[in-house]
Design an enzyme around this catalytic site. Structure first.
Site, short mmCIF file in Angstrom:
data_model
loop_
_atom_site.label_atom_id
_atom_site.label_comp_id
_atom_site.label_asym_id
_atom_site.label_seq_id
_atom_site.Cartn_x
_atom_site.Cartn_y
_atom_site.Cartn_z
N GLY A 11 -6.96 1.18 0.34
CA GLY A 11 -5.97 0.71 1.31
C GLY A 11 -5.30 1.90 1.97
O GLY A 11 -5.90 2.98 2.09
N ASP A 33 -13.12 -0.27 -3.65
CA ASP A 33 -12.22 -1.38 -3.33
C ASP A 33 -12.97 -2.68 -3.53
O ASP A 33 -14.21 -2.70 -3.58
CB ASP A 33 -11.72 -1.28 -1.88
N ASN A 95 -0.46 -7.17 -10.87
CA ASN A 95 -0.94 -5.78 -10.88
C ASN A 95 -1.38 -5.36 -12.29
O ASN A 95 -2.28 -4.53 -12.44
CB ASN A 95 0.11 -4.83 -10.31
N ARG A 151 10.92 13.80 -0.36
CA ARG A 151 11.89 13.15 0.54
C ARG A 151 13.23 13.88 0.48
O ARG A 151 13.84 14.17 1.51
CB ARG A 151 12.06 11.68 0.13
N HIS A 175 11.37 5.73 -10.02
CA HIS A 175 11.29 5.70 -8.58
C HIS A 175 12.40 4.78 -8.10
O HIS A 175 12.63 3.74 -8.70
CB HIS A 175 9.92 5.06 -8.30
N1 APR Z 1 -10.03 -3.23 -7.50
C1 APR Z 1 -10.06 -2.36 -6.47
N2 APR Z 1 -9.24 -2.44 -5.41
C2 APR Z 1 -8.36 -3.45 -5.38
C3 APR Z 1 -8.25 -4.39 -6.44
C4 APR Z 1 -9.14 -4.25 -7.54
N3 APR Z 1 -9.12 -5.09 -8.57
N4 APR Z 1 -7.26 -5.26 -6.11
C5 APR Z 1 -6.75 -4.88 -4.94
N5 APR Z 1 -7.41 -3.78 -4.47
C6 APR Z 1 -7.23 -3.05 -3.22
C7 APR Z 1 -6.90 -3.93 -2.03
O1 APR Z 1 -8.08 -4.57 -1.54
C8 APR Z 1 -6.33 -2.93 -1.04
O2 APR Z 1 -7.31 -2.39 -0.18
O3 APR Z 1 -6.10 -2.19 -3.29
C9 APR Z 1 -5.78 -1.81 -1.95
C10 APR Z 1 -4.27 -1.63 -1.82
O4 APR Z 1 -4.02 -1.11 -0.56
P1 APR Z 1 -2.77 -1.51 0.36
O5 APR Z 1 -2.53 -2.97 0.26
O6 APR Z 1 -2.98 -0.89 1.70
O7 APR Z 1 -1.54 -0.83 -0.39
P2 APR Z 1 -1.07 0.70 -0.26
O8 APR Z 1 -0.05 0.83 0.80
O9 APR Z 1 -2.26 1.59 -0.23
O10 APR Z 1 -0.29 0.87 -1.65
C11 APR Z 1 -1.01 0.86 -2.89
O11 APR Z 1 0.49 2.31 -4.02
O12 APR Z 1 2.46 3.30 -3.38
C12 APR Z 1 1.89 2.24 -4.08
O13 APR Z 1 3.52 0.44 -3.93
C13 APR Z 1 2.25 0.89 -3.50
O14 APR Z 1 1.41 -0.36 -5.36
C14 APR Z 1 1.13 0.04 -4.03
C15 APR Z 1 -0.06 1.02 -4.04
#
Ligand code: APR
Length: 308
Positions: A11, A33, A95, A151, A175
């Site tokens: 992501g 992913d 999560n 930050r 955090h």
């Molecule tokens: N296996 C692999 N990837 C997964 C799974 C899984 N079981 N479940 C979800 N994902 C992927 C989603 O498909 C998505 O592409 O995790 C990715 C998360 O990306 P975003 O939704 O863009 O979130 P992002 O902004 O990258 O943040 C990720 O980091 O800073 C922390 O709070 C934030 O917990 C969050 C994490």
């Protein structure tokens, strides 16, 4: 042979981290992913920037874990964000399921890897990955402190109109709300912050740092911060892969340090090829100790929700 860095979750944070690691040119990168074709597309796009930027890192995207075999470092950014109507505990349990499954898959193929947890709530997810992996505590950590410190340093540098490079700062604990900024030990070119900025103004800057994530979320309207978070994970990976032994605040499993046992808490650590090579123990004032205790209590509560 180049090192190998796997990033689970392609992501915003994961893909940006993949780009940053590839550009360092010291490791091949695997993006994992669950969304079909998405990590493959992002990996190919990053790879195609190599000829322009001059890196030879191989970047691979996948929906399985076979390509992650023998990774040196694995950053876990997979997860879901809290949706409207979802309770905090629901988010943790969702999560929890994702991090448990991801950690099992990773450990099977990379038994010697160093794990960096980024998914929130981060201290609790690091605790979970530590438990599920069975790895020694040196090889499991969480990222939060580098970002909080970045930050804080940004706002101090702006306030004093100096280079961010001249601002040294330390942040302990969790955090957000339970962050413990050590203003007393933070300096600009060696001069302690309280000598440079009034107590009132410093309090405002600390509050802005605590709310740093929310400030970005409010501006973006959807999603959360990822440029500074991915840069912060990169600094940890740099120190590990290049064995730089930099000292930075990370979530680490404490075993008596700071009077805490059996819990992940943000503390200064030395990061090198072995992972967390040392936990740096600072003498805290009573106030700082009380603030750290709040962090400890909140991590214990989250760990309690997971039932681990
Ligand atoms: N296996 C692999 N990837 C997964 C799974 C899984 N079981 N479940 C979800 N994902 C992927 C989603 O498909 C998505 O592409 O995790 C990715 C998360 O990306 P975003 O939704 O863009 O979130 P992002 O902004 O990258 O943040 C990720 O980091 O800073 C922390 O709070 C934030 O917990 C969050 C994490």
């Amino acid at each position: 042979m180049r090192s190998k860095v796997t990033i689970v979750g392609a992501g915003n944070v994961g893909a940006t981290l993949g780009q940053r690691v590839a550009e360092r040119d010291y490791a091949d990168v695997v993006l994992v992913d669950v969304i079909p074709d998405m990590p493959q597309g992002k990996a190919l796009d990053i790879l195609e920037s190599g000829p322009v930027l001059g890196f030879d890192s191989l970047v691979t995207g996948t929906n399985s874990y076979d390509e992650t075999e023998n990774s040196d470092v694995v950053a876990i950014t997979s997860g879901i964000a809290r949706k409207p109507g979802m309770s905090r505990d629901d988010l943790i349990r969702t999560n929890q399921g994702i991090i448990t499954q991801v950690t099992q898959e990773i450990v099977k193929r990379s038994p010697n890897a160093i794990l960096i947890c980024v998914t929130n709530p981060l201290d609790a997810m690091a605790q979970l990955a530590f438990k599920v992996s069975g790895f020694p505590r040196q090889r499991v950590m969480g990222q939060a402190g580098v970002l909080d410190t970045a930050r804080f340093r940004t706002f101090i540098a702006q306030e004093l109109n100096v280079s961010v490079r001249d601002v040294q700062a330390f942040v302990l604990g969790g955090h957000g709300d339970t962050m413990v900024p050590l203003t007393r030990l933070s300096t600009v070119a060696g001069v302690p912050l309280p000598k440079l900025i009034s107590a009132d103004r410093l309090t405002q800057i600390v509050q802005r740092t605590r709310d740093g994530g929310a400030e970005i979320v409010n501006l973006l309207k959807q999603g959360s911060a990822y440029y500074a978070p991915s840069a912060s994970v990169l600094q940890m990976i740099d120190s590990i892969i290049l064995d730089k032994k930099m000292i930075m605040p990370c979530a680490a499993y404490l075993d008596g340090e700071y009077g805490v046992s059996g819990l992940f808490v943000g503390v200064p650590v030395k990061l090198g090829a072995g992972g967390i090579e040392e936990i740096i123990q600072l003498d805290l004032t009573d106030d700082e100790r009380a603030m750290l205790q709040k962090s400890v209590d909140s991590v214990r509560e989250l760990v309690g929700v997971m039932g681990i």
